[in-house]
Each structure stands twice: as C-alpha cells, then as structure tokens.
Motif scaffolding. Structure first.
Motif, mmCIF file in Angstrom:
data_model
loop_
_atom_site.group_PDB
_atom_site.id
_atom_site.type_symbol
_atom_site.label_atom_id
_atom_site.label_comp_id
_atom_site.label_asym_id
_atom_site.label_seq_id
_atom_site.Cartn_x
_atom_site.Cartn_y
_atom_site.Cartn_z
ATOM 1 N N HIS A 42 55.174 32.346 -61.815
ATOM 2 C CA HIS A 42 54.407 31.718 -62.892
ATOM 3 C C HIS A 42 53.174 30.329 -61.780
ATOM 4 O O HIS A 42 52.039 30.162 -62.178
ATOM 5 N N ASP B 137 53.430 36.218 -65.713
ATOM 6 C CA ASP B 137 54.310 35.037 -66.991
ATOM 7 C C ASP B 137 55.343 35.527 -67.159
ATOM 8 O O ASP B 137 57.427 35.087 -67.123
ATOM 9 N N TYR B 138 55.473 36.254 -68.277
ATOM 10 C CA TYR B 138 56.089 37.581 -68.976
ATOM 11 C C TYR B 138 57.261 38.548 -67.959
ATOM 12 O O TYR B 138 58.275 38.320 -68.052
ATOM 13 N N ASP C 208 51.888 44.691 -73.472
ATOM 14 C CA ASP C 208 52.039 45.137 -71.877
ATOM 15 C C ASP C 208 53.997 44.936 -72.123
ATOM 16 O O ASP C 208 54.022 45.464 -71.353
ATOM 17 N N HIS C 209 54.634 45.212 -73.549
ATOM 18 C CA HIS C 209 55.841 45.041 -73.611
ATOM 19 C C HIS C 209 56.472 46.238 -73.501
ATOM 20 O O HIS C 209 57.262 46.484 -73.785
ATOM 21 N N HIS D 49 59.673 35.560 -66.683
ATOM 22 C CA HIS D 49 60.727 35.616 -67.521
ATOM 23 C C HIS D 49 61.276 36.914 -68.214
ATOM 24 O O HIS D 49 63.233 36.302 -68.399
ATOM 25 N N GLU D 50 61.269 38.212 -68.199
ATOM 26 C CA GLU D 50 62.043 38.595 -68.898
ATOM 27 C C GLU D 50 63.085 38.377 -67.074
ATOM 28 O O GLU D 50 64.184 39.493 -68.126
ATOM 29 N N ILE E 92 57.216 45.585 -69.484
ATOM 30 C CA ILE E 92 57.866 44.351 -69.032
ATOM 31 C C ILE E 92 58.876 44.766 -68.430
ATOM 32 O O ILE E 92 59.420 45.452 -67.398
ATOM 33 N N ASP F 3 49.279 36.490 -67.728
ATOM 34 C CA ASP F 3 50.035 36.040 -68.645
ATOM 35 C C ASP F 3 51.225 37.354 -67.969
ATOM 36 O O ASP F 3 52.490 37.187 -69.366
ATOM 37 N N MET F 4 50.596 38.659 -68.693
ATOM 38 C CA MET F 4 51.668 39.350 -67.401
ATOM 39 C C MET F 4 52.446 38.753 -66.805
ATOM 40 O O MET F 4 53.442 39.759 -66.135
ATOM 41 N N ARG G 42 44.750 38.934 -68.630
ATOM 42 C CA ARG G 42 46.185 39.823 -69.064
ATOM 43 C C ARG G 42 46.892 40.117 -68.060
ATOM 44 O O ARG G 42 48.106 40.001 -68.285
ATOM 45 N N SER H 282 50.682 44.244 -62.425
ATOM 46 C CA SER H 282 51.888 45.686 -62.097
ATOM 47 C C SER H 282 52.839 46.693 -61.870
ATOM 48 O O SER H 282 53.850 46.445 -62.501
#
Ligand code: G3H
Length: 494
Positions: free
Chosen positions: A84, A124-125, A458-459, A128-129, A475, A121-122, A118, A177
C-alpha cells in the motif's frame, strides 16, 4: 522531493549511469559493459544501464533464498502494508514517473499516466485480495475404502524465488503485475526490466524498496536478454518464472527453464469478427481504439478484422474516418498526439513497413497510411488482406489493422483457430446469443463481445493459449500462480 527519492539509482554524470539493485544496495556492476537507453522520441541517450555479471546474479539469488523465508514469515498484513505504501508513492511521484515513461518508451502522455495510476490501483488491489487467500481442508472418507482417520490440511505457500521479466510496452504496469503478487504472497523476486523501460523499472524498484521490502527480497538486475536472459531463466536457483514478451522468446525460455511453474504472457494477434447485424458506429469505434492505442504495440491490440464483403464495406469507411478524427500521430509529449507516437526503434518500424509493402505487393489495398517516417508509422488500414500474409500471420507490433473478406463466419472461425496465437478475439453483433455461440468456437484465451480486446479490468482472468502464453494472470489468479498448495495430512485413527 522526487529527485532525492531516486538519487541512489545513478551517478551524477549527464546522461547518468544507472545502477542495479543487489537487494540491499544500488551498485555499478564489476562488469565494464554498459547499454545505452535511447529515447524513441528524439534518439537522445537517457542514460546507460550496467550489465550485471553471472557471478553477481548467483550471489543475488543465493541471498534472495536466505531472505525469502523471513519475508514469508511476516504476516500478510505486514507485507500488504508495504504494498500500500508503494502504491501511495507511485501516486505521489505520478507526474515524474509519467514524464520518464514517455521519454523512455515513447508512450503518449495520457496513456503513460494511465499506466502509472493503474499500477498503483493494481498494487492496492493485490494487497487487499491477498488478505482473502485461503487454503482448505479435506476429509478422507469421501473416497472409497477410506474411513475418517485422515485429514488433509491444505495451505497455500510461496514458491520461493520468482524471476520476473517485463516487456518494454508496459515497463511499470507489467512489472507491477508480477512484483506485487509475488511479494505479497511471500516470495523473493529477481526482477529484470526491459532495456527500454529499465530506467522506469529501476524507479519502481526503489519505490518498493523505500516502502519497506527487506534486504535481498527484491533484486533488480539489468543487462540485455542476450547477456543475462538465458542465464537467469535456466538458473537452478529460480523457482518460478513470470514473463511478458514475444512468443518467440517465450517458447525459447520455456524450453530452457526446467520443471518450474511458468506464467507467460506472449504475443497476441487478435482478430475482430464483424457480423452482419453489428452496429456500424460502435463497431468501428472499438476497432479504432483496439488497433491504435500505444501505436498498436500491445499484445491485446486488434490486428485484423474478419467479415463478409458487405459488412466490411459498411464498417471499413467508418474505421478510416474515425481513425482520421480520433488518432493523431506525433510527439508523445504533446497533448495533441492521440495514441500514435514513435515505435520503440527504427528497426521495429522498418519491419512493420516491410510487412505493409509486402502485403500491398501481394494484393492488399492501403486504405489509409502505410508511410514510415523514421520510427513513426502512420496509422494504417489495409483492405483485401489474406490470412497467409506476414502482416496478418505474425503479430505486427505497430499501428496497422488489416481487413480480410471471408465467405462466411465458418471461414472466419477457421482462420482464427489455425493461427499460432490464441490470446484474445472480439465479436461485434447485436445478438448476444449469436456472439456467445461464436465465442465458444474460438480457440483463444478470452473473447470480447462488442468491446475491443484488452487485459483489464485487472481482476479479470487474462490468459493466452497456443503461442500466446501459459498460465492465468489477473489479481486473484496471479496470487494463486505465485503460490502452491501445501497439503499436510493428519492421520488420527479413530
Ligand atoms: O501488451 C500486453 C498487455 O498485457 C496489454 O495490456 O490490454 O491493458 O493494453 P492492455
């Protein structure tokens, strides 16, 4: 603030010599061999990268193995916190990173900015995931002959030391990624950025480092594929490879990698199938967007359009008109430029030009463009292309879209399915049912109905078959790919 943040990466010369990151320190290789990084915009030398030696790679991989266990022992919350912070810093340095990316690979400014944001954001995702990753537990009595005495407790564990090889067309995003899922699941990473894109990749490495990736968990090695590519791929210390690049290099790498998991995103050569009921305007617009962003240097770009003659005659003129209206070739730093800047090198542009001219000699008609100026290729549209023309048969990394007239849709399916590529395809139709039935017949990773092909959101799962890759990204899928199952079986006779 930004300048200081990245000070360690290079010396004070102009242009600077960039260092590699051995996992703990930024260093110039003991090698005296350097590679210039030249901007595709004006051929200015932006800097030079150091070529690491095989010995330096051996040491970095050995250290990464030692460091990985402690990193994997941290909680996923701790690793996620590092991610993060990296995402926050990417946002904080967005403008600097965008300018760098534009100059390094010639990506138009708006698209470069999208790539940077992007990527944040990726990250962070992914963080989280990763919190929601879980194993499972299986009882033994579900198989004939077994009582309840055995319980399999199945965890997901990191793979160890992951080799991440990124391409020039998304040196930040297609590095993120790979790095983000590998790191958050507890792997160490040996990261090799592309030559054009190396400077951006080294900046990304510094961001992860300053965000708190511990010593020797993330290493950034620089050098050309010829110098160090095979050595890294075949290295016995590498436990998994995640790679984006051409099908040719992907096949070679898969051949020498040994028995380790591979996550490869290789070339695409994506068709668009236009049906007789498709909306002319919407279809033409998607084709234009699909063909030209980043001058067609995307594995998901639309490369050829298949349709019956009347449908091509209806759609092609709109594609020509919309291309003239919406795509503007020029200096990628200028806000006037829309999608088409320079190709990465002049030799890449010459190759695209040669294929256009060969197609013309073989009977294709140039409806727009077809002209090369240095490493710029004008947005180009060909009609009467044939599937066996090189421009259609081999992925052409440039702003060219070829129209192929087919007798019927069965022929279109046959053309797609005999391609050596299998990344994505698009179908344009007013009837979703017809679209889905046709999609089921296409041997590709993903089929888009009434949209241009693309990797994101991207998920979503992202995969290629045949020469287009192996394994599934996206993701949650990338997190799975960077881990393996670890069953621990408890035997407790009753
Ligand atoms: O070039 C390959 C990339 O994965 C394409 O990504 O569809 O977001 O442009 P994109």
């Amino acid at each position: 603030m930004t300048a200081n943040f990245f000070d360690d990466l290079h010396d004070d010369n102009t242009p600077p010599t960039y260092r590699w990151f051995d996992g703990a320190k930024w260093k110039t290789s003991v090698n005296s061999h350097f590679i210039p990084v030249v901007s595709p915009i004006d051929h200015a030398t932006l800097g030079r990268i150091t070529v690491v030696t095989h010995g330096e790679i051996d040491t970095a991989i050995a250290n990464a193995h030692l460091a990985q266990a402690a990193w994997a022992d941290k909680t996923v919350m701790e690793r996620g916190k590092v991610l993060h912070l990296a995402a926050d810093w990417i946002r904080e340095h967005e403008s600097y990173l965008t300018t760098l990316l534009v100059s390094e690979i010639g990506k138009p400014t708006d698209e470069a900015k999208d790539e940077i944001l992007r990527s944040a954001d990726m990250i962070d995702y992914f963080a989280h995931e990763a919190l929601h990753m879980k194993g499972e537990q299986l009882p033994s009595d579900a198989f004939p002959g077994y009582d309840k005495s055995k319980i399999s407790i199945i965890e997901r564990v990191p793979l160890g030391v992951v080799l991440a090889i990124a391409p020039f067309n998304y040196p930040v995003n297609l590095s993120v990624s790979k790095l983000a899922p590998a790191l958050v699941t507890g792997n160490a990473v040996i990261y090799k950025p592309p030559t054009n894109g190396a400077i951006s990749g080294l900046h990304l490495t510094q961001i992860f480092r300053k965000a708190g990736v511990p010593d020797h968990v993330l290493v950034a090695v620089t050098g050309s594929g010829e110098d160090i590519g095979d050595y890294l791929v075949a290295h016995p210390g590498i436990d998994m490879i995640t790679f984006t690049g051409s099908s040719q290099i992907g096949k070679h790498a898969a051949g020498i990698a040994g028995m380790i998991p591979l996550l490869f995103e290789c070339g695409g050569n994506n068709p668009a199938l236009v049906l007789n009921d498709c909306n002319t305007e919407e279809t033409a617009l998607e084709i234009v967007k699909g063909a030209y962003s980043f001058a067609g240097q995307r594995c998901t770009a639309i490369k050829y359009v298949l349709g019956l003659s009347p449908d091509i005659e209806r759609i092609l003129p709109r594609v020509v008109e919309l291309t003239k209206q919406k795509i503007k070739m020029g200096d990628p730093r200028s806000p006037e430029t829309k999608s088409v800047g320079p190709l990465i090198t002049e030799s890449a542009a010459k190759e695209v030009e040669a294929r256009i001219l060969a197609a013309e000699r073989a009977g294709a008609k140039i409806m727009l463009g077809g002209v090369r100026r240095g490493n710029y290729i004008e947005p180009t549209i060909l009609d009467y292309a044939k599937p066996d023309m090189e421009i259609v048969r081999i992925e052409t990394f440039g702003p060219v879209v070829s129209f192929i007239r087919v007798k019927n849709m069965e022929e279109a399916v046959e053309i797609v399915n005999r391609s050596t590529y299998g990344l994505q395809a698009a179908i344009y139709t007013a009837d979703e049912g017809t679209g889905i039935r046709l999609a089921q017949k296409l041997h590709v990773g993903t089929v888009w109905i009434n949209s241009k092909p693309q990797r994101g959101p991207d998920h979503f799962p992202f995969l290629g078959i045949k020469g287009s890759g192996v394994g599934v990204q996206g993701i949650g899928y990338s997190l799975e790919a960077m881990t393996r199952l670890k069953p621990i079986v408890l035997n407790k006779p009753q």
